[in-house]
Design a protein around this motif. Sequence first.
Motif, mmCIF file in Angstrom:
data_model
loop_
_atom_site.group_PDB
_atom_site.id
_atom_site.type_symbol
_atom_site.label_atom_id
_atom_site.label_comp_id
_atom_site.label_asym_id
_atom_site.label_seq_id
_atom_site.Cartn_x
_atom_site.Cartn_y
_atom_site.Cartn_z
ATOM 1 N N UNK A 47 16.844 5.554 1.674
ATOM 2 C CA UNK A 47 16.733 6.242 2.965
ATOM 3 C C UNK A 47 15.332 6.112 3.543
ATOM 4 N N UNK A 48 14.308 6.370 2.728
ATOM 5 C CA UNK A 48 12.932 6.310 3.227
ATOM 6 C C UNK A 48 12.504 4.889 3.580
ATOM 7 N N UNK A 49 13.133 3.904 2.950
ATOM 8 C CA UNK A 49 12.766 2.509 3.205
ATOM 9 C C UNK A 49 12.963 2.121 4.664
ATOM 10 N N UNK A 50 13.857 2.795 5.352
ATOM 11 C CA UNK A 50 14.116 2.464 6.755
ATOM 12 C C UNK A 50 12.873 2.618 7.621
ATOM 13 N N UNK A 51 11.941 3.432 7.151
ATOM 14 C CA UNK A 51 10.750 3.735 7.943
ATOM 15 C C UNK A 51 9.492 3.139 7.316
ATOM 16 N N UNK A 52 9.666 2.131 6.474
ATOM 17 C CA UNK A 52 8.550 1.445 5.832
ATOM 18 C C UNK A 52 8.727 -0.061 5.994
ATOM 19 N N UNK A 53 7.650 -0.803 5.777
ATOM 20 C CA UNK A 53 7.716 -2.262 5.877
ATOM 21 C C UNK A 53 8.008 -2.921 4.541
ATOM 22 N N UNK A 54 7.689 -2.235 3.446
ATOM 23 C CA UNK A 54 7.842 -2.804 2.110
ATOM 24 C C UNK A 54 8.045 -1.668 1.125
ATOM 25 N N UNK A 55 8.942 -1.881 0.148
ATOM 26 C CA UNK A 55 9.192 -0.894 -0.901
ATOM 27 C C UNK A 55 8.791 -1.514 -2.238
ATOM 28 N N UNK A 56 8.039 -0.773 -3.048
ATOM 29 C CA UNK A 56 7.584 -1.262 -4.348
ATOM 30 C C UNK A 56 8.241 -0.434 -5.450
ATOM 31 N N UNK A 57 8.965 -1.108 -6.332
ATOM 32 C CA UNK A 57 9.639 -0.458 -7.458
ATOM 33 C C UNK A 57 9.374 -1.288 -8.715
ATOM 34 N N UNK A 58 9.849 -0.793 -9.853
ATOM 35 C CA UNK A 58 9.714 -1.530 -11.108
ATOM 36 C C UNK A 58 11.074 -2.003 -11.602
ATOM 37 N N UNK A 59 11.063 -3.107 -12.324
ATOM 38 C CA UNK A 59 12.258 -3.586 -13.014
ATOM 39 C C UNK A 59 12.724 -2.520 -14.008
ATOM 40 N N UNK A 60 14.011 -2.391 -14.184
ATOM 41 C CA UNK A 60 14.541 -1.439 -15.149
ATOM 42 C C UNK A 60 14.082 -1.802 -16.558
ATOM 43 N N UNK A 61 13.556 -0.808 -17.277
ATOM 44 C CA UNK A 61 13.133 -0.974 -18.665
ATOM 45 C C UNK A 61 14.086 -0.170 -19.539
ATOM 46 N N UNK A 62 14.935 -0.860 -20.262
ATOM 47 C CA UNK A 62 15.943 -0.178 -21.073
ATOM 48 C C UNK A 62 15.342 0.575 -22.245
ATOM 49 N N UNK A 63 14.047 0.337 -22.534
ATOM 50 C CA UNK A 63 13.385 1.072 -23.603
ATOM 51 C C UNK A 63 12.838 2.417 -23.143
ATOM 52 N N UNK A 64 12.852 2.644 -21.829
ATOM 53 C CA UNK A 64 12.416 3.942 -21.313
ATOM 54 C C UNK A 64 13.456 5.007 -21.666
ATOM 55 N N UNK A 65 13.037 6.200 -22.066
ATOM 56 C CA UNK A 65 13.992 7.254 -22.449
ATOM 57 C C UNK A 65 15.016 7.585 -21.373
ATOM 58 N N UNK A 66 14.601 7.565 -20.110
ATOM 59 C CA UNK A 66 15.497 7.947 -19.022
ATOM 60 C C UNK A 66 16.045 6.743 -18.263
ATOM 61 N N UNK A 67 15.998 5.553 -18.860
ATOM 62 C CA UNK A 67 16.378 4.352 -18.121
ATOM 63 C C UNK A 67 17.838 4.381 -17.689
ATOM 64 N N UNK A 68 18.692 5.046 -18.443
ATOM 65 C CA UNK A 68 20.113 5.077 -18.085
ATOM 66 C C UNK A 68 20.347 5.762 -16.753
ATOM 67 N N UNK A 69 19.411 6.647 -16.372
ATOM 68 C CA UNK A 69 19.555 7.352 -15.105
ATOM 69 C C UNK A 69 19.187 6.466 -13.921
ATOM 70 N N UNK A 70 18.366 5.438 -14.176
ATOM 71 C CA UNK A 70 17.882 4.575 -13.100
ATOM 72 C C UNK A 70 18.208 3.112 -13.404
ATOM 73 N N UNK A 71 19.311 2.865 -14.073
ATOM 74 C CA UNK A 71 19.606 1.525 -14.567
ATOM 75 C C UNK A 71 19.710 0.489 -13.466
ATOM 76 N N UNK A 72 20.117 0.876 -12.281
ATOM 77 C CA UNK A 72 20.289 -0.102 -11.205
ATOM 78 C C UNK A 72 19.411 0.217 -9.999
ATOM 79 N N UNK A 73 18.313 0.915 -10.209
ATOM 80 C CA UNK A 73 17.488 1.329 -9.067
ATOM 81 C C UNK A 73 16.980 0.147 -8.241
ATOM 82 N N UNK A 74 16.330 -0.887 -8.829
ATOM 83 C CA UNK A 74 15.849 -1.993 -7.985
ATOM 84 C C UNK A 74 16.974 -2.674 -7.225
ATOM 85 N N UNK A 75 18.096 -2.892 -7.919
ATOM 86 C CA UNK A 75 19.223 -3.558 -7.290
ATOM 87 C C UNK A 75 19.812 -2.722 -6.163
ATOM 88 N N UNK A 76 19.963 -1.432 -6.427
ATOM 89 C CA UNK A 76 20.557 -0.551 -5.421
ATOM 90 C C UNK A 76 19.685 -0.487 -4.161
#
Length: 274
Positions: A99-128
Amino acid sequence: MSYKSILVHVDQSRHAAQRIRIAAELARAQQAHLIGSAMSGISSYIQMEGAAFVAAQIDIFRDRALAALEQFDSIAGSVGVSSYEKRFIDDDAEGGLALQARYSDLVVVSQTDLDEPDSSLLADLPEYVMLNAPRPVLVIPSAGEFSHVGNNALVAWDGSMEATRAITAALPLLRSAGNVTVAVFDAGKRHGTHGEQPGADIALYLARHGVKVQVMQEQSNMDIGNTLLSLAADLGSDLLVMGGYGHTRFREVLLGGVTLTIMRSMTIPVLMAH
């Protein structure tokens, strides 16, 4: 053209500091406003339903997000960004960033790291975010250290609308790069996509924007995704620019083969646009 507003995902993951630093350095170089956005992780749909889970957990999640923003504040200040803000959003990370990306020129995120404890909650964040935000997304790999991004860029060109959008979105970075290589794979197999000299037209387009560019025509002996990563390693590239392919069904992310390979195996930062 330059970036005037850069949005970076802020959380308490071990990759947050590098992601924020890279976004801050880009903002400083582009004289852009930097937005550090931390989400509570609680979907707005769940909140509207008034679930008991929200009542029990919302304060814990909010405290985590607010603590993460303190790190953003420290890094942005130390890098010397002239204009930046902290932003807390009561939403899940995927929906909040898209939603916020609509009002920005560029969005910076990280690749999913499956070794992170909470990675299952954000497994597809970059793709989504890439598929649901009408802005380019810069994805920072979960492995490796990146002291600079965009000095030696590799552009994957296949004549598609997605690749065209990605190149256009990357122009502020490509113009300041020391070297830009446009790679055209298997040009003979894509009839009606390229002219007599595959890559020449896009190279001329980039040159007119002040980009120093060379063209390489490549054959993919393996799948194109892994061939791209191999070429990036051979060239010493520190940025890959490419179209992002796929579509979404509700919360499920469906990606094309090359995009999936890059998302899973990236070795350098990747700027994608859908």
